[in-house]
Design an enzyme around this catalytic site. Structure first.
Site, PDB file in Angstrom:
ATOM      1  N   LYS A 134       6.154 -23.522  -9.950  1.00  0.00           N
ATOM      2  CA  LYS A 134       4.775 -23.013  -9.971  1.00  0.00           C
ATOM      3  C   LYS A 134       3.921 -23.935  -9.120  1.00  0.00           C
ATOM      4  CE  LYS A 134       2.282 -19.714 -11.899  1.00  0.00           C
ATOM      5  NZ  LYS A 134       2.708 -18.362 -12.273  1.00  0.00           N
TER       6      LYS A 134
ATOM      7  N   THR B  23       3.693  -6.434 -12.183  1.00  0.00           N
ATOM      8  CA  THR B  23       3.598  -7.155 -13.459  1.00  0.00           C
ATOM      9  C   THR B  23       3.039  -6.219 -14.532  1.00  0.00           C
ATOM     10  OG1 THR B  23       3.256  -9.179 -12.213  1.00  0.00           O
ATOM     11  CG2 THR B  23       2.730  -9.260 -14.550  1.00  0.00           C
TER      12      THR B  23
ATOM     13  N   ASN C 129      -5.617  -8.486 -11.371  1.00  0.00           N
ATOM     14  CA  ASN C 129      -4.470  -7.740 -10.859  1.00  0.00           C
ATOM     15  C   ASN C 129      -3.640  -7.169 -11.999  1.00  0.00           C
ATOM     16  OD1 ASN C 129      -1.453  -7.829 -10.391  1.00  0.00           O
ATOM     17  ND2 ASN C 129      -2.195  -7.671  -8.305  1.00  0.00           N
TER      18      ASN C 129
ATOM     19  N   SER D 239       9.193  -9.208  -6.896  1.00  0.00           N
ATOM     20  CA  SER D 239       9.215 -10.255  -5.865  1.00  0.00           C
ATOM     21  C   SER D 239      10.658 -10.482  -5.386  1.00  0.00           C
ATOM     22  CB  SER D 239       8.690 -11.579  -6.422  1.00  0.00           C
ATOM     23  OG  SER D 239       7.293 -11.665  -6.268  1.00  0.00           O
TER      24      SER D 239
HETATM   25  P1  NAD Z   1      -6.458 -12.387 -11.540  1.00  0.00           P
HETATM   26  O1  NAD Z   1      -7.140 -13.567 -10.980  1.00  0.00           O
HETATM   27  O2  NAD Z   1      -6.245 -11.204 -10.667  1.00  0.00           O
HETATM   28  O3  NAD Z   1      -7.238 -11.861 -12.851  1.00  0.00           O
HETATM   29  C1  NAD Z   1      -7.568 -12.666 -13.935  1.00  0.00           C
HETATM   30  C2  NAD Z   1      -8.530 -11.887 -14.829  1.00  0.00           C
HETATM   31  O4  NAD Z   1      -8.782 -12.668 -15.992  1.00  0.00           O
HETATM   32  C3  NAD Z   1      -9.892 -11.611 -14.195  1.00  0.00           C
HETATM   33  O5  NAD Z   1     -10.347 -10.343 -14.621  1.00  0.00           O
HETATM   34  C4  NAD Z   1     -10.781 -12.688 -14.795  1.00  0.00           C
HETATM   35  O6  NAD Z   1     -12.145 -12.307 -14.812  1.00  0.00           O
HETATM   36  C5  NAD Z   1     -10.190 -12.757 -16.187  1.00  0.00           C
HETATM   37  N1  NAD Z   1     -10.495 -14.008 -16.876  1.00  0.00           N
HETATM   38  C6  NAD Z   1     -10.455 -15.263 -16.410  1.00  0.00           C
HETATM   39  N2  NAD Z   1     -10.840 -16.125 -17.359  1.00  0.00           N
HETATM   40  C7  NAD Z   1     -11.083 -15.389 -18.463  1.00  0.00           C
HETATM   41  C8  NAD Z   1     -11.524 -15.691 -19.775  1.00  0.00           C
HETATM   42  N3  NAD Z   1     -11.790 -16.934 -20.156  1.00  0.00           N
HETATM   43  N4  NAD Z   1     -11.650 -14.674 -20.654  1.00  0.00           N
HETATM   44  C9  NAD Z   1     -11.407 -13.408 -20.280  1.00  0.00           C
HETATM   45  N5  NAD Z   1     -11.012 -13.072 -19.061  1.00  0.00           N
HETATM   46  C10 NAD Z   1     -10.857 -14.040 -18.165  1.00  0.00           C
HETATM   47  O7  NAD Z   1      -5.063 -12.926 -12.112  1.00  0.00           O
HETATM   48  P2  NAD Z   1      -3.748 -12.117 -12.436  1.00  0.00           P
HETATM   49  O8  NAD Z   1      -2.835 -12.243 -11.272  1.00  0.00           O
HETATM   50  O9  NAD Z   1      -4.105 -10.776 -12.961  1.00  0.00           O
HETATM   51  O10 NAD Z   1      -3.114 -13.013 -13.594  1.00  0.00           O
HETATM   52  C11 NAD Z   1      -3.509 -12.868 -14.949  1.00  0.00           C
HETATM   53  C12 NAD Z   1      -2.468 -13.549 -15.839  1.00  0.00           C
HETATM   54  O11 NAD Z   1      -1.191 -12.965 -15.609  1.00  0.00           O
HETATM   55  C13 NAD Z   1      -2.281 -15.046 -15.592  1.00  0.00           C
HETATM   56  O12 NAD Z   1      -1.975 -15.694 -16.794  1.00  0.00           O
HETATM   57  C14 NAD Z   1      -1.080 -15.084 -14.674  1.00  0.00           C
HETATM   58  O13 NAD Z   1      -0.408 -16.330 -14.717  1.00  0.00           O
HETATM   59  C15 NAD Z   1      -0.256 -13.975 -15.287  1.00  0.00           C
HETATM   60  N6  NAD Z   1       0.752 -13.416 -14.400  1.00  0.00           N
HETATM   61  C16 NAD Z   1       0.402 -12.888 -13.189  1.00  0.00           C
HETATM   62  C17 NAD Z   1       1.383 -12.334 -12.384  1.00  0.00           C
HETATM   63  C18 NAD Z   1       1.036 -11.637 -11.092  1.00  0.00           C
HETATM   64  O14 NAD Z   1       1.909 -10.954 -10.555  1.00  0.00           O
HETATM   65  N7  NAD Z   1      -0.184 -11.732 -10.592  1.00  0.00           N
HETATM   66  C19 NAD Z   1       2.727 -12.348 -12.788  1.00  0.00           C
HETATM   67  C20 NAD Z   1       3.050 -12.886 -14.040  1.00  0.00           C
HETATM   68  C21 NAD Z   1       2.045 -13.409 -14.817  1.00  0.00           C
END
Ligand code: NAD
Length: 430
Positions: A110, A194, A225, A364
């Site tokens: 990571k 995801t 996302n 991926s």
């Molecule tokens: P992103 O940046 O696209 O979205 C994050 C979202 O969370 C946003 O809507 C943001 O406003 C919200 N957020 C942030 N802090 C917050 C809080 N304190 N309370 C409520 N909402 C909050 O990120 P993402 O890619 O969607 O990732 C989200 C989660 O999924 C993360 O934990 C990431 O590690 C995990 N994840 C992502 C992927 C991927 O393919 N992008 C894969 C596996 C896991």
């Protein structure tokens, strides 16, 4: 490290508790445990970025490569002000476990940069992305470590990073990053993967429970996302979305039988700039929805709670108040070990992050395969293969759950540790 109500919430400590729990149930060989409790490599780098006015800010970046017994290191890169080394260590460990749970030939890694990307201009963001790659050039690559998007990173950023890596290598190298734009070797299916992986598991569980989609009310924390793509699929299938939030706040359906339409939220958020879901709440306050806080969303009346934002959201402070029967962890590390114990005691099903959000890394993997083979997969192939892998992983986890009478999380860890241990033994590490 995340601070909540004055309490330190160290994700790596939590990850190691999860490892210890599974190791105890398995009566794991101490030599294997000794290797698994520390990352193989930790890189900390400085990334200078120059503003239009000429001022340099030197950002702190990390890449942690936890374990590569089963294949090249793999894991996303996040840009977030709260990124620190322990968080990246935890996330890299969970990646190693996740890749083993879904049985794809990768280890775990990571990356992260401690930055609030909202403060950067587009040019500064590109400098930061390229600077991250320049600083870590020798440590990454299609056969060593393949990064991908995570919080606040997206296909464009992956495109810049892949380009920087390719320029430094001297030839186009699409297999060095995944989650890229389609035009440079990305997969159309990656963006939604995801969310789709989580949705496939939700459907699998629903069928086991013999319920109809419209009988299940879902609350989703995080509309980025992952949360948004999951919301679109669930809404299209007829599930009721009764709560939705982002970092600014939440909206909650107040009228019986109402569902929030995530497409409308997306449209409203595009109009409303940064103030996304909250802004939509403002638009609809007088209709069927009301504005709320993230805290209220987590404990609201619903059947399925989907944390899809950040770590440490379900804690000892709110676990007893959670009303959902199923928690589908699309975020990484949203539940602390103490909250996990409360959910287990209360009979709440927690589908753990290392399984629930694995769809992204699976697709991926398809993208990387396409890139290193210089080919392109036909439309629809990836979604079908993803569904098969997710269901197989769920059933393999379920077998361990029954064999050891443990939670889904511990069962997933047991499954992964068995697979990683077998690889370490096969390679003569232990
Ligand atoms: P992103 O940046 O696209 O979205 C994050 C979202 O969370 C946003 O809507 C943001 O406003 C919200 N957020 C942030 N802090 C917050 C809080 N304190 N309370 C409520 N909402 C909050 O990120 P993402 O890619 O969607 O990732 C989200 C989660 O999924 C993360 O934990 C990431 O590690 C995990 N994840 C992502 C992927 C991927 O393919 N992008 C894969 C596996 C896991």
């Amino acid at each position: 490290m995340c601070k909540k109500n004055g309490q330190q919430m160290n994700a790596f400590t939590h990850a190691m508790k999860q490892l210890r729990t599974a190791a105890d149930v398995l009566d794991l060989d101490e030599n294997i445990y000794e290797i698994l409790k520390r990352p193989q490599r930790i890189h900390e780098v400085a990334i200078p970025v120059r503003s239009k006015e000429g001022k340099i800010t030197n950002y702190r970046g990390y890449r942690v490569q936890y374990n590569n017994a089963r294949g090249a290191y793999k894991g996303g890169i996040r840009f977030h002000p709260m990124v620190d080394l322990d968080e990246v260590k935890a996330l890299s460990f969970w990646m190693a476990i996740k890749c083993a749970v879904v049985d794809i030939p990768y280890g775990g890694a990571k990356g992260g940069v401690q930055v609030d990307p909202r403060t950067l201009s587009l040019d500064e963001l590109e400098q930061l992305a390229r600077g991250y790659v320049s600083a870590l050039f020798l440590e990454i690559g299609p056969k060593i470590d393949i990064p991908a998007p995570d919080i606040n990173t997206n296909p464009q950023i992956m495109g810049w990073m892949m380009d920087q890596y390719s320029r430094m290598r001297g030839y186009a190298n699409p297999g060095s990053f995944t989650g890229k734009p389609v035009e440079v070797g990305g997969l159309r299916e990656r963006d939604a993967a995801t969310g789709r992986g989580g949705f496939i598991l939700l459907e699998h569980l629903r069928k086991k429970l013999d319920k109809k989609p419209e009988e299940m009310r879902i609350a989703i924390q995080g509309f980025g996302n992952v949360g948004a793509q999951f919301a679109f699929l669930a809404y299209d299938a007829g599930y009721k979305i009764v709560g939705l939030s982002d970092a600014e706040g939440a909206i909650i359906a107040t009228k019986d039988g109402a569902s929030i339409n995530p497409y409308e939220v997306r449209m409203a958020s595009e109009r409303g700039g940064l103030n996304k879901v909250y802004c939509y709440g403002g638009v609809c306050r007088t209709l069927e929805f009301t504005q709320a806080t993230n805290t209220a969303l987590l404990t609201m009346d619903c059947d399925v709670l989907v944390p899809a934002a950040i770590e440490n959201q379900l804690t000892v402070e709110n676990a007893a108040m959670v009303q959902a029967h199923i928690i589908l962890e699309l975020a990484n590390g949203p539940t602390t070990p103490k909250a996990d114990a409360i959910f287990l005691e209360r009979g709440i099903t927690v589908v753990p992050d290392v399984l629930a959000n694995a769809g992204g890394v699976v697709v991926s993997y398809f993208e990387w395969l396409q890139n290193i083979q210089n080919t392109s997969f036909d439309d629809g192939v990836c979604d079908k293969r993803l569904a098969k892998i997710m269901i197989n992983a769920f059933e393999a986890m379920h077998e361990q759950q029954q064999a050891y009478a443990v939670s889904m999380r511990t069962a997933a860890f047991i499954l992964a540790i068995k697979r990683i241990s077998a690889a370490m033994e096969g390679r003569g590490w232990v």
